[in-house]
Design a protein around this motif. Sequence first.
Motif, PDB file in Angstrom:
ATOM      1  N   ASP A 214     -31.681-200.309 -20.740  1.00  0.00           N
ATOM      2  CA  ASP A 214     -32.269-199.729 -21.951  1.00  0.00           C
ATOM      3  C   ASP A 214     -33.661-199.166 -21.732  1.00  0.00           C
ATOM      4  O   ASP A 214     -34.081-198.241 -22.423  1.00  0.00           O
ATOM      5  N   GLY A 215     -34.400-199.686 -20.777  1.00  0.00           N
ATOM      6  CA  GLY A 215     -35.775-199.252 -20.570  1.00  0.00           C
ATOM      7  C   GLY A 215     -35.930-197.867 -19.980  1.00  0.00           C
ATOM      8  O   GLY A 215     -37.053-197.344 -19.926  1.00  0.00           O
ATOM      9  N   PHE A 216     -34.847-197.259 -19.564  1.00  0.00           N
ATOM     10  CA  PHE A 216     -34.935-195.940 -18.935  1.00  0.00           C
ATOM     11  C   PHE A 216     -34.883-194.793 -19.944  1.00  0.00           C
ATOM     12  O   PHE A 216     -35.246-193.660 -19.606  1.00  0.00           O
ATOM     13  N   PHE A 217     -34.421-195.066 -21.160  1.00  0.00           N
ATOM     14  CA  PHE A 217     -34.102-193.980 -22.088  1.00  0.00           C
ATOM     15  C   PHE A 217     -35.089-193.900 -23.238  1.00  0.00           C
ATOM     16  O   PHE A 217     -35.380-194.894 -23.901  1.00  0.00           O
ATOM     17  N   LEU A 218     -35.565-192.687 -23.482  1.00  0.00           N
ATOM     18  CA  LEU A 218     -36.455-192.448 -24.610  1.00  0.00           C
ATOM     19  C   LEU A 218     -35.691-192.477 -25.928  1.00  0.00           C
ATOM     20  O   LEU A 218     -36.245-192.841 -26.963  1.00  0.00           O
ATOM     21  N   HIS A 219     -34.414-192.095 -25.871  1.00  0.00           N
ATOM     22  CA  HIS A 219     -33.574-192.077 -27.069  1.00  0.00           C
ATOM     23  C   HIS A 219     -32.143-192.449 -26.687  1.00  0.00           C
ATOM     24  O   HIS A 219     -31.721-192.255 -25.547  1.00  0.00           O
ATOM     25  N   VAL A 220     -31.406-192.966 -27.665  1.00  0.00           N
ATOM     26  CA  VAL A 220     -29.973-193.210 -27.527  1.00  0.00           C
ATOM     27  C   VAL A 220     -29.279-192.503 -28.683  1.00  0.00           C
ATOM     28  O   VAL A 220     -29.549-192.794 -29.852  1.00  0.00           O
ATOM     29  N   VAL A 221     -28.415-191.563 -28.358  1.00  0.00           N
ATOM     30  CA  VAL A 221     -27.681-190.788 -29.363  1.00  0.00           C
ATOM     31  C   VAL A 221     -26.217-191.213 -29.293  1.00  0.00           C
ATOM     32  O   VAL A 221     -25.497-190.865 -28.350  1.00  0.00           O
ATOM     33  N   GLY A 222     -25.780-191.996 -30.269  1.00  0.00           N
ATOM     34  CA  GLY A 222     -24.400-192.458 -30.312  1.00  0.00           C
ATOM     35  C   GLY A 222     -23.493-191.510 -31.067  1.00  0.00           C
ATOM     36  O   GLY A 222     -23.925-190.506 -31.629  1.00  0.00           O
ATOM     37  N   GLY A 223     -22.207-191.880 -31.103  1.00  0.00           N
ATOM     38  CA  GLY A 223     -21.229-191.021 -31.739  1.00  0.00           C
ATOM     39  C   GLY A 223     -21.381-190.899 -33.237  1.00  0.00           C
ATOM     40  O   GLY A 223     -20.805-189.994 -33.852  1.00  0.00           O
ATOM     41  N   ASP A 224     -22.158-191.807 -33.836  1.00  0.00           N
ATOM     42  CA  ASP A 224     -22.399-191.751 -35.271  1.00  0.00           C
ATOM     43  C   ASP A 224     -23.771-191.172 -35.621  1.00  0.00           C
ATOM     44  O   ASP A 224     -24.187-191.198 -36.778  1.00  0.00           O
ATOM     45  N   ALA A 225     -24.478-190.640 -34.633  1.00  0.00           N
ATOM     46  CA  ALA A 225     -25.836-190.130 -34.859  1.00  0.00           C
ATOM     47  C   ALA A 225     -25.840-188.719 -35.439  1.00  0.00           C
ATOM     48  O   ALA A 225     -26.784-188.326 -36.127  1.00  0.00           O
ATOM     49  N   VAL A 226     -24.808-187.958 -35.138  1.00  0.00           N
ATOM     50  CA  VAL A 226     -24.685-186.602 -35.666  1.00  0.00           C
ATOM     51  C   VAL A 226     -23.267-186.414 -36.189  1.00  0.00           C
ATOM     52  O   VAL A 226     -22.408-187.274 -36.013  1.00  0.00           O
ATOM     53  N   ALA A 227     -23.020-185.266 -36.813  1.00  0.00           N
ATOM     54  CA  ALA A 227     -21.749-185.059 -37.508  1.00  0.00           C
ATOM     55  C   ALA A 227     -20.555-184.921 -36.576  1.00  0.00           C
ATOM     56  O   ALA A 227     -19.429-185.251 -36.956  1.00  0.00           O
ATOM     57  N   ARG A 228     -20.781-184.450 -35.349  1.00  0.00           N
ATOM     58  CA  ARG A 228     -19.661-184.226 -34.433  1.00  0.00           C
ATOM     59  C   ARG A 228     -19.955-184.861 -33.077  1.00  0.00           C
ATOM     60  O   ARG A 228     -21.103-184.952 -32.646  1.00  0.00           O
ATOM     61  N   LYS A 229     -18.907-185.275 -32.391  1.00  0.00           N
ATOM     62  CA  LYS A 229     -19.009-185.935 -31.095  1.00  0.00           C
ATOM     63  C   LYS A 229     -18.708-184.960 -29.965  1.00  0.00           C
ATOM     64  O   LYS A 229     -18.138-183.879 -30.183  1.00  0.00           O
ATOM     65  N   LYS A 230     -19.078-185.339 -28.733  1.00  0.00           N
ATOM     66  CA  LYS A 230     -18.618-184.587 -27.574  1.00  0.00           C
ATOM     67  C   LYS A 230     -17.088-184.573 -27.589  1.00  0.00           C
ATOM     68  O   LYS A 230     -16.481-185.576 -27.932  1.00  0.00           O
ATOM     69  N   PRO A 231     -16.438-183.453 -27.270  1.00  0.00           N
ATOM     70  CA  PRO A 231     -16.938-182.291 -26.532  1.00  0.00           C
ATOM     71  C   PRO A 231     -17.679-181.237 -27.346  1.00  0.00           C
ATOM     72  O   PRO A 231     -17.992-180.172 -26.812  1.00  0.00           O
ATOM     73  N   ASP A 232     -17.936-181.483 -28.621  1.00  0.00           N
ATOM     74  CA  ASP A 232     -18.789-180.571 -29.377  1.00  0.00           C
ATOM     75  C   ASP A 232     -20.201-180.624 -28.794  1.00  0.00           C
ATOM     76  O   ASP A 232     -20.664-181.691 -28.378  1.00  0.00           O
ATOM     77  N   PRO A 233     -20.921-179.526 -28.759  1.00  0.00           N
ATOM     78  CA  PRO A 233     -22.271-179.521 -28.192  1.00  0.00           C
ATOM     79  C   PRO A 233     -23.329-180.154 -29.084  1.00  0.00           C
ATOM     80  O   PRO A 233     -24.463-180.380 -28.641  1.00  0.00           O
ATOM     81  N   MET A 234     -23.002-180.481 -30.328  1.00  0.00           N
ATOM     82  CA  MET A 234     -24.013-180.964 -31.269  1.00  0.00           C
ATOM     83  C   MET A 234     -24.814-182.160 -30.752  1.00  0.00           C
ATOM     84  O   MET A 234     -26.051-182.165 -30.868  1.00  0.00           O
ATOM     85  N   PRO A 235     -24.188-183.198 -30.167  1.00  0.00           N
ATOM     86  CA  PRO A 235     -24.998-184.330 -29.697  1.00  0.00           C
ATOM     87  C   PRO A 235     -25.991-183.937 -28.605  1.00  0.00           C
ATOM     88  O   PRO A 235     -27.111-184.457 -28.563  1.00  0.00           O
ATOM     89  N   LEU A 236     -25.605-183.021 -27.726  1.00  0.00           N
ATOM     90  CA  LEU A 236     -26.499-182.594 -26.651  1.00  0.00           C
ATOM     91  C   LEU A 236     -27.653-181.768 -27.198  1.00  0.00           C
ATOM     92  O   LEU A 236     -28.807-181.940 -26.777  1.00  0.00           O
ATOM     93  N   LEU A 237     -27.367-180.894 -28.135  1.00  0.00           N
ATOM     94  CA  LEU A 237     -28.426-180.092 -28.735  1.00  0.00           C
ATOM     95  C   LEU A 237     -29.390-180.979 -29.523  1.00  0.00           C
ATOM     96  O   LEU A 237     -30.602-180.748 -29.526  1.00  0.00           O
ATOM     97  N   HIS A 238     -28.855-181.997 -30.171  1.00  0.00           N
ATOM     98  CA  HIS A 238     -29.694-182.957 -30.883  1.00  0.00           C
ATOM     99  C   HIS A 238     -30.596-183.693 -29.898  1.00  0.00           C
ATOM    100  O   HIS A 238     -31.790-183.904 -30.167  1.00  0.00           O
ATOM    101  N   ALA A 239     -30.043-184.083 -28.753  1.00  0.00           N
ATOM    102  CA  ALA A 239     -30.831-184.774 -27.735  1.00  0.00           C
ATOM    103  C   ALA A 239     -31.953-183.891 -27.202  1.00  0.00           C
ATOM    104  O   ALA A 239     -33.090-184.353 -27.024  1.00  0.00           O
ATOM    105  N   CYS A 240     -31.646-182.626 -26.971  1.00  0.00           N
ATOM    106  CA  CYS A 240     -32.677-181.697 -26.509  1.00  0.00           C
ATOM    107  C   CYS A 240     -33.777-181.545 -27.555  1.00  0.00           C
ATOM    108  O   CYS A 240     -34.970-181.465 -27.214  1.00  0.00           O
TER     109      CYS A 240
END
Length: 231
Positions: free
Chosen positions: A143-169
């Motif tokens: 856990d100490g390596f990550f500035l953020h954790v974006v789970g499948g419930d963090a945005v409206a769509r999951k991978k393979p949709d690009p939304m979680p990656l764009l949110h992370a960026c």
Amino acid sequence: MPWPLRQFDAAIVDLDGTLVDTLGDFVEALQRMLHDLPPPFSDFSVTPALVERMVGKGSENLIKSLLGHVDAAQSAINSVALYERAWARYQVHYQAINGAYSAVYPGALQGLQQWQAAGLRLVCVTNKPTAFARTLLQHKGLDGFFLHVVGGDAVARKKPDPMPLLHACSLLGTQPARTLMVGDSSNDAQAARAAGCPVLLVSYGYNHGEPIRSVDADAYTDALDTLRWAN
């Protein structure tokens, strides 16, 4: 051929099948879930090979896929009621065993250490529910390596949709083209391509039973600590 480290400001890292082998957790939680359901579900034995083909698109999809596999006609019980019962029991069981039947892949910890030391900003993006992901990372000392954790419930769509990656960026304040996606499946690669992120795939994870090198990616690796970087 070494990758130029200066090409990246950050890395998005998948969890299941990339950092941690969680197949045992899924098998155990799903088996306990089925035992709480009526026949034929309670009589079914879950195997790692079956779960490996189904995992990767979120817990909801995993549960629905398994229920459909056991009883394709959904003849035993109303499908909506069945799913709701299964989902509730899965949540209870997964929370109880999260991390107990899993292990960090060889080289994963060392790879994260190397990337952090090199100055890459790291975020974990997974289709696993955020609370489960945070608990697993903590249990495995990652856990100490990550500035953020974006789970499948963090945005409206999951991978393979690009939304979680764009949110992370967006969270990192980085451009997708300078943010490396590290994953283990076509879900990760498709999301990365759609988001505009370069993509690196590991060879040992879960890719729905398909060869990982058949997936469009910029590079592949057998272990995260063996990557060669050029400054």
